[in-house]
Design a protein around this motif. Structure first.
Motif, short mmCIF file in Angstrom:
data_model
loop_
_atom_site.label_atom_id
_atom_site.label_comp_id
_atom_site.label_asym_id
_atom_site.label_seq_id
_atom_site.Cartn_x
_atom_site.Cartn_y
_atom_site.Cartn_z
N ALA A 278 -5.43 -1.97 0.35
CA ALA A 278 -3.91 -2.39 0.46
C ALA A 278 -3.75 -1.73 2.13
O ALA A 278 -3.28 -2.27 2.93
CB ALA A 278 -2.79 -1.82 -0.33
N GLY A 279 -4.55 -0.59 2.45
CA GLY A 279 -4.44 -0.19 3.78
C GLY A 279 -4.93 -0.90 4.82
O GLY A 279 -4.39 -1.01 5.90
N GLU A 280 -6.21 -1.67 4.33
CA GLU A 280 -6.78 -2.60 5.47
C GLU A 280 -5.94 -3.59 5.64
O GLU A 280 -5.89 -4.02 6.75
CB GLU A 280 -8.10 -2.69 4.80
CG GLU A 280 -9.30 -1.56 4.73
CD GLU A 280 -10.52 -2.08 4.10
OE1 GLU A 280 -11.58 -1.48 4.53
OE2 GLU A 280 -10.51 -2.62 2.87
N VAL A 281 -5.41 -4.11 4.59
CA VAL A 281 -4.45 -5.44 4.91
C VAL A 281 -3.28 -5.03 5.73
O VAL A 281 -3.13 -6.00 6.56
CB VAL A 281 -3.96 -6.01 3.38
CG1 VAL A 281 -3.03 -6.80 3.62
CG2 VAL A 281 -5.25 -6.19 2.61
N ARG B 263 10.24 -1.26 5.53
CA ARG B 263 9.23 -0.04 6.03
C ARG B 263 9.47 1.13 4.99
O ARG B 263 10.60 1.51 4.82
CB ARG B 263 9.55 0.35 7.42
CG ARG B 263 8.50 1.43 7.92
CD ARG B 263 8.74 1.89 9.28
NE ARG B 263 9.16 0.74 10.14
CZ ARG B 263 8.29 0.25 10.67
NH1 ARG B 263 6.74 0.44 10.59
NH2 ARG B 263 8.62 -0.72 11.65
N CYS B 264 8.39 1.37 4.34
CA CYS B 264 8.29 2.49 3.59
C CYS B 264 8.85 3.91 4.25
O CYS B 264 8.44 4.15 5.43
CB CYS B 264 6.88 2.89 2.81
SG CYS B 264 6.78 4.12 1.98
N GLY B 265 9.55 4.49 3.66
CA GLY B 265 10.27 5.54 4.24
C GLY B 265 9.18 6.89 4.19
O GLY B 265 9.54 7.93 5.12
N ALA B 266 8.35 6.91 3.38
CA ALA B 266 7.29 7.94 3.24
C ALA B 266 6.13 7.62 3.97
O ALA B 266 5.54 8.45 4.94
CB ALA B 266 6.77 8.10 1.76
N CYS B 267 5.35 6.53 3.86
CA CYS B 267 4.04 6.25 4.53
C CYS B 267 4.32 5.39 5.84
O CYS B 267 3.54 5.10 6.48
CB CYS B 267 3.17 5.89 3.59
SG CYS B 267 3.38 3.88 2.99
N TYR C 144 -1.38 2.88 -2.36
CA TYR C 144 -2.05 3.69 -3.15
C TYR C 144 -1.60 5.12 -2.94
O TYR C 144 -1.56 5.46 -1.67
CB TYR C 144 -3.69 3.60 -3.22
CG TYR C 144 -4.38 4.55 -4.09
CD1 TYR C 144 -4.49 4.18 -5.50
CD2 TYR C 144 -4.97 5.88 -3.65
CE1 TYR C 144 -4.92 5.14 -6.35
CE2 TYR C 144 -5.48 6.46 -4.59
CZ TYR C 144 -5.63 6.28 -5.90
OH TYR C 144 -6.03 7.24 -6.96
N ALA C 145 -1.21 5.83 -4.21
CA ALA C 145 -0.63 7.30 -3.88
C ALA C 145 0.60 7.50 -3.22
O ALA C 145 0.90 8.66 -2.91
CB ALA C 145 -1.79 8.25 -3.45
N CYS C 146 1.15 6.32 -2.80
CA CYS C 146 2.33 6.73 -2.15
C CYS C 146 3.66 6.45 -3.14
O CYS C 146 4.40 7.36 -3.76
CB CYS C 146 2.76 5.63 -0.94
SG CYS C 146 4.34 5.82 -0.22
N SER C 147 3.80 4.97 -3.67
CA SER C 147 4.83 4.82 -4.68
C SER C 147 6.17 5.15 -4.17
O SER C 147 7.19 5.00 -5.15
CB SER C 147 4.48 5.15 -5.90
OG SER C 147 3.09 4.73 -6.18
N SER C 148 6.64 5.20 -2.94
CA SER C 148 8.00 5.55 -2.75
C SER C 148 9.07 4.42 -2.88
O SER C 148 8.55 3.34 -2.90
CB SER C 148 7.89 5.89 -1.11
OG SER C 148 9.37 6.04 -0.72
#
Length: 75
Positions: free
Chosen positions: A18-21, A40-44, A62-66
């Motif tokens: 997902a990060g590469e995309v 836009r995600c508030g965390a990442c 991955y590992a965010c899920s905010s």
């Protein structure tokens, strides 16, 4: 048998995280270009289509899920 079938199905395909995309300017949920109503995600800070964020229910990284995201308009 299933391992061999999975190998045939993905032969010649590159699997992206997902990060590469997201780094390529595409939504981490549907992998299409980012345009229109976004969140836009508030965390990442990863951008998602508004509709994809609602469908997924949170950030797809991955590992965010905010569950907190800011609505933005793009392109």
């Amino acid at each position: 048998i299933l391992t061999r079938l999975r190998g045939l199905a993905t032969a010649g395909m590159k699997m992206l995280t997902a990060g590469e995309v997201a780094a390529e300017g595409r939504c981490p949920v549907c992998a299409t270009d980012l345009a229109g109503e976004l969140r836009r995600c508030g965390a990442c800070r990863t951008l998602h289509h508004e509709e994809c964020w609602e469908y997924f229910g949170s950030c797809a990284m991955y590992a965010c899920s905010s569950r907190h995201g800011q609505r933005v308009r793009h392109g």
